[in-house]
Design a protein around this motif. Sequence first.
Motif, short mmCIF file in Angstrom:
data_model
loop_
_atom_site.label_atom_id
_atom_site.label_comp_id
_atom_site.label_asym_id
_atom_site.label_seq_id
_atom_site.Cartn_x
_atom_site.Cartn_y
_atom_site.Cartn_z
N ASP A 430 0.82 -1.22 0.00
CA ASP A 430 0.00 0.00 0.00
C ASP A 430 0.86 1.27 0.00
O ASP A 430 0.48 2.27 -0.62
N THR A 455 -3.85 -3.92 -0.63
CA THR A 455 -5.17 -4.01 0.00
C THR A 455 -6.03 -2.84 -0.47
O THR A 455 -5.65 -2.06 -1.35
N GLU A 456 -7.19 -2.71 0.16
CA GLU A 456 -8.13 -1.68 -0.24
C GLU A 456 -7.60 -0.27 0.03
O GLU A 456 -7.93 0.66 -0.68
N ASP A 457 -6.74 -0.09 1.03
CA ASP A 457 -6.23 1.23 1.34
C ASP A 457 -5.36 1.78 0.20
O ASP A 457 -5.54 2.92 -0.25
N THR A 460 -7.46 2.32 -3.00
CA THR A 460 -8.33 3.51 -2.90
C THR A 460 -7.55 4.78 -3.18
O THR A 460 -8.06 5.71 -3.82
N SER A 461 -6.29 4.85 -2.75
CA SER A 461 -5.46 6.03 -3.02
C SER A 461 -5.27 6.21 -4.53
O SER A 461 -5.34 7.33 -5.05
N GLN A 464 -8.68 7.30 -6.23
CA GLN A 464 -9.08 8.68 -5.95
C GLN A 464 -8.12 9.71 -6.57
O GLN A 464 -8.53 10.84 -6.81
N VAL A 481 -9.78 -6.40 -1.35
CA VAL A 481 -9.55 -5.26 -2.20
C VAL A 481 -10.84 -4.76 -2.85
O VAL A 481 -10.90 -3.65 -3.36
N SER A 483 -13.71 -3.78 -1.69
CA SER A 483 -14.43 -2.67 -1.08
C SER A 483 -13.99 -1.32 -1.64
O SER A 483 -14.73 -0.34 -1.54
N SER A 484 -12.80 -1.26 -2.23
CA SER A 484 -12.35 0.01 -2.82
C SER A 484 -13.04 0.30 -4.15
O SER A 484 -12.94 1.42 -4.66
N TRP A 487 -15.52 3.43 -5.04
CA TRP A 487 -15.07 4.77 -5.40
C TRP A 487 -14.88 4.94 -6.90
O TRP A 487 -14.62 6.06 -7.37
#
Length: 538
Positions: A430, A455-457, A460-461, A464, A481, A483-484, A487
Motif C-alpha cells: 500500500d 489491499t483496499e487502502d 483507494t489512493s 481517488q 480489495v 471494497s475500494s 469509489w
Amino acid sequence: MFRAAAKKVCELVIDICGSFVSDAVGNRNSPGNNEAAMARSQCCDAPPPKRSKRLQEKCSSPRGGGPPPTPVPRPPPSAPVSRRTPCEAPPTPPPTPPATATSASETAAPSSSPPSTSVAAAAGATSRANIGALPPEVLLEIFSYFNVQQLESSVSPVCQLWRDLSRRACLRRELALEGACVDTAAACELLRGCPNLEELVIAGREDAEPLLRRVAAHNHELRRLAIKRCNGSPVRPYLAAHILNKLLRRCPRLVDLTIKQSTFRSNKFFRDLGVMLPDIRRLNLNFSSSFGSDALKMIALHCGKLEEIRALRKRTPNSTVPHCCDQDIVLLAQRLCGTLKVLKIDGAMLSDEGVSALAQCVHLRTLYVRHAYSITDSGAAQLARLRALESLDLTGMGQVSPGGWARLFADSSWAQMRRLSLALCLTVNDDTLRQVARACPNLVKLILAGCMHVTEDGLTSVIQSCTNLESLNICLAHVYVFSSFVWIPTHTPNLKRLVYHPYGLEEENLILKFLGDTLPDLEIIRVDHPVEGIIREI
C-alpha cells in the motif's frame, strides 16, 4: 533534375485540381454553372493543336492548283456564343448604367486596373486543357509522387479519367497480406504491380519466402515492413537467412522493420542491418527466438540512428540463445543514448550495473525490463533519473524491497506517465501505491497482477488520485480489495476495463453488480486462473 521537375509539375497539378474542386463547390448554384460543368468535362478532351498559316493554305488548296477557297468569316470576339438549350428563354440583359461626363485626360489615360476575371478564367482553362491533354503514362508518373490523401481529395474529383488513374495498383502505397486472403501466385502478382509500395504487412502466412523474394525484386521503395507469425514455407518453420539479407540489400529505404513471432537464424542479418539500412529507426523483434546477446551487440555497433528497439523474448526453457547481459546494455547505452526512445528487453541476466547504464538514456519514453530478478533497491532507484518516461514495465522485479519501491516513486515525478506495470512484483504494498498515486496522477493503465500485499487502502489512493484511469488489473491482489471499487464511479468514471480474480465473498457480487449498473460501458473480466490473468497483460 527529373525528380525536381516532377515535383514542380505535381505542385502545378495540385493547384489546378484545387481550382477544379473549388469551381465545383462554388459554382454549383451560380447562374454560370453550365459553363463551369462544360469546362470541367472537357479537361481531358483537349482540342488538337492549331495549324500554322502556311500549313492551312497547303491543306486547303486543291490538288490541281487554283485559288484557295474563300474563308468563312468568324463572328467578332465581342459577340459571345450562347450556351442556352432551345427550350430556355433568352436571358434579360442587365440595365445600362447612366452615362457620366468624363474628361479627355481620363479617357486617354491607360487603365491600371487588374485584368478581368474572364481573362484569368481563359488562362486557367488553357492550362487545364494542356494538363488534360497529357497521355495517361505521364499522368501516372506525376500521380506517383502524391500520397493517398492527395489522390483522393485533389486528383480523384477532377474527372473520370483522373479518378480511374488515381486508383491504379501501381499507385498503391500500402498493402496488407494477412492469412489466406489471397493465394501465393496472386499475392506475388499483386506485389509486382505495386512498384511504389511504401508499407507492407505479411501476417499469418506459410509462404513468406516467395513473397519476400518478390518484394526484394520489385518493391525497392519500401519504407515499413512487418512480418508477423510467418513461416518460410509449409515444410520449413523458419525464414531463410539469405532471403532476409537480400531484402536488406534491395530495400535500402527501410526505416521501420518488424519480424515478430517469426523465427530466423542469421548473425549476418544483424551485422548487415546497420550497413545496408543506414536510416533504420525502428526495429521490432518481439518474441523472436533469434534475438539474444550477440544480436544486441551488433545492433548497438552498426545501427547508430535507432530510436526504438523491441526485443522481448519467448519464455522457452530449451532456448540456446544467450540473454542480454550488463555488458550489452552498457554498450547500447554508450552508442544510442542520444537517440533511443523506446526499449523493450528481457532482463533475466541484468543486474544493477545494467539498469544504471540505462539511466543514461534520458530520452527514453518507453522502458520494458521484464523478469529482472537480480535488480535490487540501488538499481531501481536509478530509474528515477528517466524523467521523460510515459510507459514503464517492471514485471517480475522481485528483489526490490517495499522501501525501495517507495523511494523510487517518492524521488520521481512522472506526471506524463500513462502506463505502469508492476505485475509479479511481490513486495509492492500500500505504501508503494500511495507514492504511485502522487508521482503518476495521469495514469491510464495500471497492472497489479500478482501483487498480493495490495489491499483496499492502497488501491483507494490510486482510484481517488488517478482520475483518468481506463484499465485496471488486480488479479491475485489481497482478498479484501473489492471494497475500494465503490469509489470507481465517483473518481474514475472513464474506467473501461477491470480484470479481477474471484474469491467467493458475498460482497463481491454486490459490488460488481453495482459497477455494472453504474458504468454500463465498463468491461468486467473475471479470470478464474490467476496465471491467465497475468499472461493476459504480459
